[in-house]
Scaffold this active site. Structure first.
Site, PDB file in Angstrom:
ATOM      1  N   CYS A 286       0.825  -1.189   0.000  1.00 17.05           N
ATOM      2  CA  CYS A 286       0.000   0.000   0.000  1.00 17.05           C
ATOM      3  C   CYS A 286       0.873   1.259   0.000  1.00 17.05           C
ATOM      4  CB  CYS A 286      -0.903  -0.033   1.227  1.00 17.05           C
ATOM      5  SG  CYS A 286      -2.178   1.198   1.157  1.00 17.05           S
TER       6      CYS A 286
ATOM      7  N   ASN B  60       0.580  -4.206  -6.378  1.00 20.91           N
ATOM      8  CA  ASN B  60      -0.293  -3.345  -5.606  1.00 20.91           C
ATOM      9  C   ASN B  60      -0.361  -2.023  -6.369  1.00 20.91           C
ATOM     10  OD1 ASN B  60      -1.774  -2.086  -3.455  1.00 20.91           O
ATOM     11  ND2 ASN B  60      -0.921  -3.672  -2.112  1.00 20.91           N
TER      12      ASN B  60
ATOM     13  N   CYS C 273       2.688   9.524 -39.651  1.00 17.63           N
ATOM     14  CA  CYS C 273       3.982   9.167 -40.224  1.00 17.63           C
ATOM     15  C   CYS C 273       4.728  10.426 -40.680  1.00 17.63           C
ATOM     16  CB  CYS C 273       3.792   8.195 -41.385  1.00 17.63           C
ATOM     17  SG  CYS C 273       5.355   7.507 -41.967  1.00 17.63           S
TER      18      CYS C 273
ATOM     19  N   CYS D 128       1.317   3.606 -38.070  1.00 21.54           N
ATOM     20  CA  CYS D 128       0.139   3.869 -38.915  1.00 21.54           C
ATOM     21  C   CYS D 128      -0.970   2.870 -38.633  1.00 21.54           C
ATOM     22  CB  CYS D 128       0.524   3.856 -40.394  1.00 21.54           C
ATOM     23  SG  CYS D 128       1.372   2.349 -40.885  1.00 21.54           S
TER      24      CYS D 128
HETATM   25  C1  LIG Z   1     -10.077   1.256  -2.917  1.00 20.16           C
HETATM   26  C2  LIG Z   1      -8.947   0.271  -2.901  1.00 20.16           C
HETATM   27  C3  LIG Z   1      -8.531  -0.287  -1.713  1.00 20.16           C
HETATM   28  C4  LIG Z   1      -7.500  -1.207  -1.694  1.00 20.16           C
HETATM   29  N1  LIG Z   1      -7.148  -1.763  -0.508  1.00 20.16           N
HETATM   30  C5  LIG Z   1      -6.171  -2.715  -0.489  1.00 20.16           C
HETATM   31  C6  LIG Z   1      -5.849  -3.383   0.715  1.00 20.16           C
HETATM   32  O1  LIG Z   1      -6.424  -3.161   1.762  1.00 20.16           O
HETATM   33  N2  LIG Z   1      -4.860  -4.304   0.683  1.00 20.16           N
HETATM   34  C7  LIG Z   1      -4.186  -4.615  -0.460  1.00 20.16           C
HETATM   35  O2  LIG Z   1      -3.315  -5.488  -0.428  1.00 20.16           O
HETATM   36  N3  LIG Z   1      -4.496  -4.019  -1.620  1.00 20.16           N
HETATM   37  C8  LIG Z   1      -5.459  -3.069  -1.657  1.00 20.16           C
HETATM   38  N4  LIG Z   1      -5.802  -2.484  -2.858  1.00 20.16           N
HETATM   39  C9  LIG Z   1      -5.048  -2.842  -4.081  1.00 20.16           C
HETATM   40  C10 LIG Z   1      -5.744  -3.964  -4.867  1.00 20.16           C
HETATM   41  O3  LIG Z   1      -5.803  -5.171  -4.127  1.00 20.16           O
HETATM   42  C11 LIG Z   1      -5.001  -4.268  -6.183  1.00 20.16           C
HETATM   43  O4  LIG Z   1      -3.684  -4.686  -5.904  1.00 20.16           O
HETATM   44  C12 LIG Z   1      -4.915  -3.067  -7.122  1.00 20.16           C
HETATM   45  O5  LIG Z   1      -6.111  -2.315  -7.072  1.00 20.16           O
HETATM   46  C13 LIG Z   1      -4.639  -3.482  -8.577  1.00 20.16           C
HETATM   47  O6  LIG Z   1      -5.660  -4.280  -9.129  1.00 20.16           O
HETATM   48  P1  LIG Z   1      -6.838  -3.690 -10.085  1.00 20.16           P
HETATM   49  O7  LIG Z   1      -6.178  -2.980 -11.208  1.00 20.16           O
HETATM   50  O8  LIG Z   1      -7.651  -4.885 -10.476  1.00 20.16           O
HETATM   51  O9  LIG Z   1      -7.618  -2.752  -9.237  1.00 20.16           O
HETATM   52  C14 LIG Z   1      -6.861  -1.578  -2.908  1.00 20.16           C
HETATM   53  C15 LIG Z   1      -7.291  -1.020  -4.108  1.00 20.16           C
HETATM   54  C16 LIG Z   1      -8.339  -0.118  -4.127  1.00 20.16           C
HETATM   55  C17 LIG Z   1      -8.835   0.427  -5.442  1.00 20.16           C
END
Ligand SMILES: Cc1cc2nc3c(=O)[nH]c(=O)nc-3n(C[C@H](O)[C@H](O)[C@H](O)COP(=O)(O)O)c2cc1C
Ligand SMILES: Cc1cc2nc3c(=O)[nH]c(=O)nc-3n(C[C@H](O)[C@H](O)[C@H](O)COP(=O)(O)OP(=O)(O)OC[C@H]3O[C@@H](n4cnc5c(N)ncnc54)[C@H](O)[C@@H]3O)c2cc1C
Ligand code: SF4
Lengths: 449, 423
Positions: B135, B200, B353, B385
């Site tokens: 995160c 993530n 191009c 193109c």
């Molecule tokens: C609102 C939100 C909250 C998230 N909370 C977490 C979390 O608590 N723990 C975590 O490991 N990833 C968290 N993520 C990341 C997602 O698990 C994931 O890795 C990331 O969104 C990429 O995948 P996606 O493109 O399908 O969204 C969160 C993502 C979003 C959008």
């Protein structure tokens, strides 16, 4: 006039080919993906609710976008085994597309019908038979009529594992798909190909040339089968009752359309030069456009009320007009005029709306010359098949010329269900398909006790 | 019918489609709905000491009328008490024995903190744990999340604690906010992790409001950086997955692919780069759980059409073709071809191009109609193109049959190093 001007071969080959060419050309893959991307993938989508068979429209469109055509086609065919036909013949402008949220936003709905056609066409080209039958239940069910209602019921019942026998008066399956729908909506023998696909599931035996009321009776079916589904449509034709209606050249529209649909070579099919069509529905539009395309010079539809009251949709009226058909409103036939036993014209009386919602004649009349008059003032239920049955004192309730049904097509007779045009409700292919499906589900429940 | 069942580091699920840790998986109510819709597994919203979120949490950017091309959030981990989460996890797993239930965890970086929570998670009968080292906002400032994931030594250390105190397979979730993804991946492996998952979210400012001059999403006029995800990050995720999958030292570790998966097609690409499962967050936040229907039957139909009976039968097939630039064939020659019958005369290929590539598309006007043609001598086969042409298959690239053998850059006479050697 010595003889009526009714002749074959009025058009050249290209002209006839036009009759058997899609009036709405299908989308190619690129167009389908662009159109699919216009769908918002609504949740609880209005279009799904507007489809009588409840197809998950955003779902299948999303699958077209992702390139999952097989998944899209099965999402259509699972709730609607006639999904290919419906994609061609549904008046989408008053069903799914009318309520598309894009209509509210920009007056241009996603063309759901064309996308549905795209998915099903691609799938049918693979010749796959995707459905299977459950283990044999040992139950036998009779279906009367091999139209959309009958075949929809038969297919679903066979999937449940029941053995189905379909009794069909004519020599081909499809009902009005084969004998009624306009040729330019279903070119290239689509109705027969689709019927073969449906019957290809197995477990469905069709006995052709077996009419209820002649070769078989409802009493027999009730005795010999565990349940019965009636889907015989409305094969009776409502006749004109005015003076001169018996003259040569006064023809039920559906009879002419059936001849046209069955004609191997359209250049041999005779058609008049000046044609008057009486009626205001689909059938009137279809017979007018098709006879015009066969080479009739002058085709006029006359309807006793205004354009809003016509059961043909605004879209269909426009289509007919753009094809060169004239539509006159607010007049009713008062007399068919003839010479030597053949029609030469029709006298109409102008009408107007009266205070209690009906219409009344104004006394003012005009005449239209005609060598053919097509009557398209509605089909009716052929009551005779059900007369004289030995129903052991039971009666099959009929109301306003239609078999009376309750929930899921249950009739007044236990174990007898009905659906499609022979019951009250919208006379549409898609509604017939849904009726057949719902009745099949109810029959399955009924047989499980 | 293709067999979609997966066994990922010992965690079984009926299909490879898992929900990523996030709002879609933050309580039993959602997870039950997801399983009803057909999802194969979930990674529960990260469990740890409950936090407080701001309001105004998400923002998205659109591209060419397509909504949510990228999505950002400034949420933290679960805002619910640990014992409530763990109780629900146990109950959900009991009711859905065939689905994968993985618990995502984040606690401060000390062994007693980890031991404490891992022992509790052991009681839930869940199928595995995922360590959230990814995160990029809020938690990292508190010494958790990406601030751990960015330091390989910490990744290895916490992985080791997890293996020691947990009785479940350990998945380490990697942050993309790092220059070399191989470092934390190798550290996870060294620490004994059973699998990695990535990516993530990417640290980002998704947009700036030009009236209030606040980054978005705006919390009362101010914004912090957020975590970017959705379709826009998929290429970044694929590359990081590919890097791990082809690395001689790390390859073979099970990978759960995350980042911008929205369709079966996206998922198949991750699997082709050796992912055993994929995880989805933004796409379900955009459309709801129902999209799994297309994922399941779309993947199955595609596998049938390619005669791949199982996920493993095509997993990793693209990895040998993911090579270093030096290994590409210098003798391969492509040219563009414009189909004049389908050309709609939009001129986009010409201007692209002409202004930005090699002046290889000529333009002629005759009686109001335009003709664009490729000048073969000038065309370098760059694909530009064909990419800008809005008509499907109108511009195609074709390989010139030059009958020249494969030639790597190191052997190419045009390589200055070779010229020097020849002298
Ligand atoms: C609102 C939100 C909250 C998230 N909370 C977490 C979390 O608590 N723990 C975590 O490991 N990833 C968290 N993520 C990341 C997602 O698990 C994931 O890795 C990331 O969104 C990429 O995948 P996606 O493109 O399908 O969204 C969160 C993502 C979003 C959008
Ligand atoms: C000219 C015309 C154009 C139309 N165009 C459209 C359109 O564009 N779009 C649309 O949605 N709908 C259209 N419709 C309506 C649509 O065709 C019907 O609603 C639909 O076919 C009804 O299906 P069904 O199965 O109930 O009956 P039918 O299709 O009428 O099928 C009934 C079947 O039962 C058989 N049968 C009849 N009596 C007996 C008996 N006694 N014993 C055994 N078998 C019997 C018949 O031969 C037939 O095969 C049109 C109708 C007509 C007449
Ligand atoms: S999505 Fe739900 S919680 Fe979020 S702002 Fe809208 S209503 Fe509120």
């Amino acid at each position: 006039m010595s003889h009526p001007d009714i002749a074959a071969g009025r058009r050249d080959a290209a002209g006839y080919a036009e009759l058997n060419t899609d009036s709405k050309p299908p989308l190619n893959s690129g167009q389908a993906v662009i159109e699919a991307s216009r769908c918002y993938y609504c949740f609880d989508a209005p279009c799904v609710e507007a489809c009588p068979t409840g197809i998950d429209i955003p779902g299948f469109i999303g699958k077209i976008s992702s390139g999952n055509i097989r998944g899209a086609a099965l999402d259509i065919l699972e709730p609607n085994i006639f999904g290919g036909m419906c994609a061609r013949v549904c008046p989408t402008e008053v069903l799914c597309e009318q309520v598309c949220v894009r209509t509210a936003q920009e007056e241009k709905p996603v063309t759901i019908g064309l996308l549905q056609r795209h998915a099903t066409d691609q799938f049918f080209a693979t010749n796959e038979q995707p459905f299977t039958r459950a283990a044999d239940t040992g139950k036998k069910i009779a279906v009367v009529g091999a139209g959309p209602a009958g075949l929809s019921a038969a297919h679903r019942l066979s999937r449940f594992g029941h053995s189905v026998t379909v009794f069909e008066a004519l020599s081909k399956p499809g009902g009005l798909n084969e004998y009624g729908i306009a040729a330019y909506k279903v070119p290239n023998m689509f109705a027969q190909k689709e019927a073969s696909f449906i019957l290809g599931l197995g477990g469905i035996e069709v006995q052709y040339g077996k009419a209820l009321g002649s070769e078989i009776t409802l009493g027999d079916l009730r005795n010999d089968f565990d349940a019965v589904f009636l889907g015989m449509g409305q094969f009776g034709v409502r006749a004109l009752e005015d003076e001169g209606a018996e003259l040569g050249g006064v023809v039920p529209a559906v009879k002419f359309i059936a001849e046209l649909r069955q004609a191997g070579d359209l250049s041999k099919l005779p058609v008049g030069r000046k044609i008057v069509v009486i009626g205001g529905g689909n059938t009137a539009i279809d017979v007018a456009v098709q006879s015009h395309r066969l080479g009739a010079e002058d085709v006029t539809i006359v309807y006793r009320r205004g354009p809003e009251q016509m059961s043909a949709t605004g879209h269909e009226q426009e289509f007919a007009k753009s094809d060169g058909v004239r539509i006159r409103h607010w007049a009713k036939p008062s007399r068919v005029i003839g010479e030597d036993g053949h029609v030469t014209g029709v006298e109409f009386e102008r009408t107007r709306a009266n205070s209690n919602g009906g219409i009344e004649g104004t006394g003012d009349t005009y005449e239209l010359p005609a060598d053919t008059v097509f009557i398209a003032i509605g089909q009716m239920f052929e009551g005779t098949p059900l007369d004289g049955d030995s129903l052991d004192g039971d009666t099959l309730e009929i109301q306003s010329g239609r078999i009376q049904v309750g929930e899921a097509g249950a009739t007044s007779l236990q174990g007898v269900y009905a659906g499609g045009d022979c019951v009250a409700g919208e006379d549409l292919t898609v509604q017939a398909v849904e009726d057949g499906k719902q009745a099949a589900i109810a029959i399955d429940q009924y047989l499980k006790g | 019918m293709a067999d979609l069942r997966t066994n990922f580091a010992g965690i079984k699920s009926p299909n490879p489609f898992w929900l990523a840790s996030g709002p879609p998986t933050d309580k039993a109510y959602n997870v039950n709905r997801a399983f009803e819709a057909g999802w194969g597994g979930v990674v529960w919203k990260t469990v740890g000491d409950p936090i407080i979120n701001t309001t105004s949490r998400y923002w998205a950017n659109d591209h060419n009328n397509s909504h949510v091309a990228g999505f950002t959030n400034i949420e933290l981990i679960s805002d619910r008490p640990i014992d409530v989460n763990l109780r629900e996890i146990k109950e959900v797993k009991k009711n859905w024995p065939d689905r994968a239930v993985v618990v995502s965890l984040m606690v401060p970086c000390t062994e007693p903190d980890w031991e404490d929570i891992l022992v509790k998670v052991n009681e839930t009968d869940a199928d595995g744990i995922e360590l959230n080292f990814g995160c990029p906002h809020g938690m990292s400032e508190r010494g958790m999340g990406a601030s751990v994931g960015q330091v390989p030594e910490y990744v290895e250390m916490v992985s080791r604690w997890a293996k020691k105190h947990s009785n479940m397979p350990v998945i380490v979730k990697l942050t993309p906010n790092i220059t070399d993804i191989l470092a934390p991946a190798a550290a996870a492996k060294a620490g004994g992790a059973d699998a990695v998952s990535l990516i993530n979210t990417v640290a980002s400012i998704v947009s700036v409001d030009l009236d209030t001059m606040s980054p978005l999403p705006s919390v009362n006029g101010k914004g912090s950086h957020g975590g970017y995800c959705g379709p826009a990050v998929r290429p970044i995720a694929l590359r990081m997955v590919g890097d791990i999958a082809r690395d001689e030292k790390i390859a073979g570790i099970p990978i759960s692919g995350i980042g911008g998966v929205g369709t079966w097609h996206d998922a198949a690409e991750f699997i082709a780069l050796d992912c055993g499962t994929v995880q989805v967050c933004t796409a379900v936040m955009h459309h709801g759980f129902r999209i799994v229907s297309d994922m399941v039957d779309g993947l199955s139909n595609w596998m049938d059409s390619k005669e791949y009976p199982t996920i493993d039968s095509f997993r990793g097939q693209a990895v040998p073709n993911f090579v270093r630039w030096e290994e590409l064939d210098m003798n391969y020659e492509l040219l563009a071809r414009i189909n004049q019958d389908t050309c709609i005369e939009c001129g986009k290929c010409h201007i692209a191009c002409e202004d930005t590539a090699h002046q290889a598309i000529s333009m002629k006007r005759t009686n109001g109609s335009r003709t664009y043609e490729v000048i073969d001598e000038e065309c370098v086969g760059c694909n530009l193109c064909a990419l800008v042409c809005p008509v499907e298959n109108c511009i195609t690239m074709y390989a010139v049959e030059n009958k020249k053998p494969y030639l790597a850059w190191q052997d190419d006479p045009r390589n200055p190093a070779n010229a020097a050697a020849a002298e």
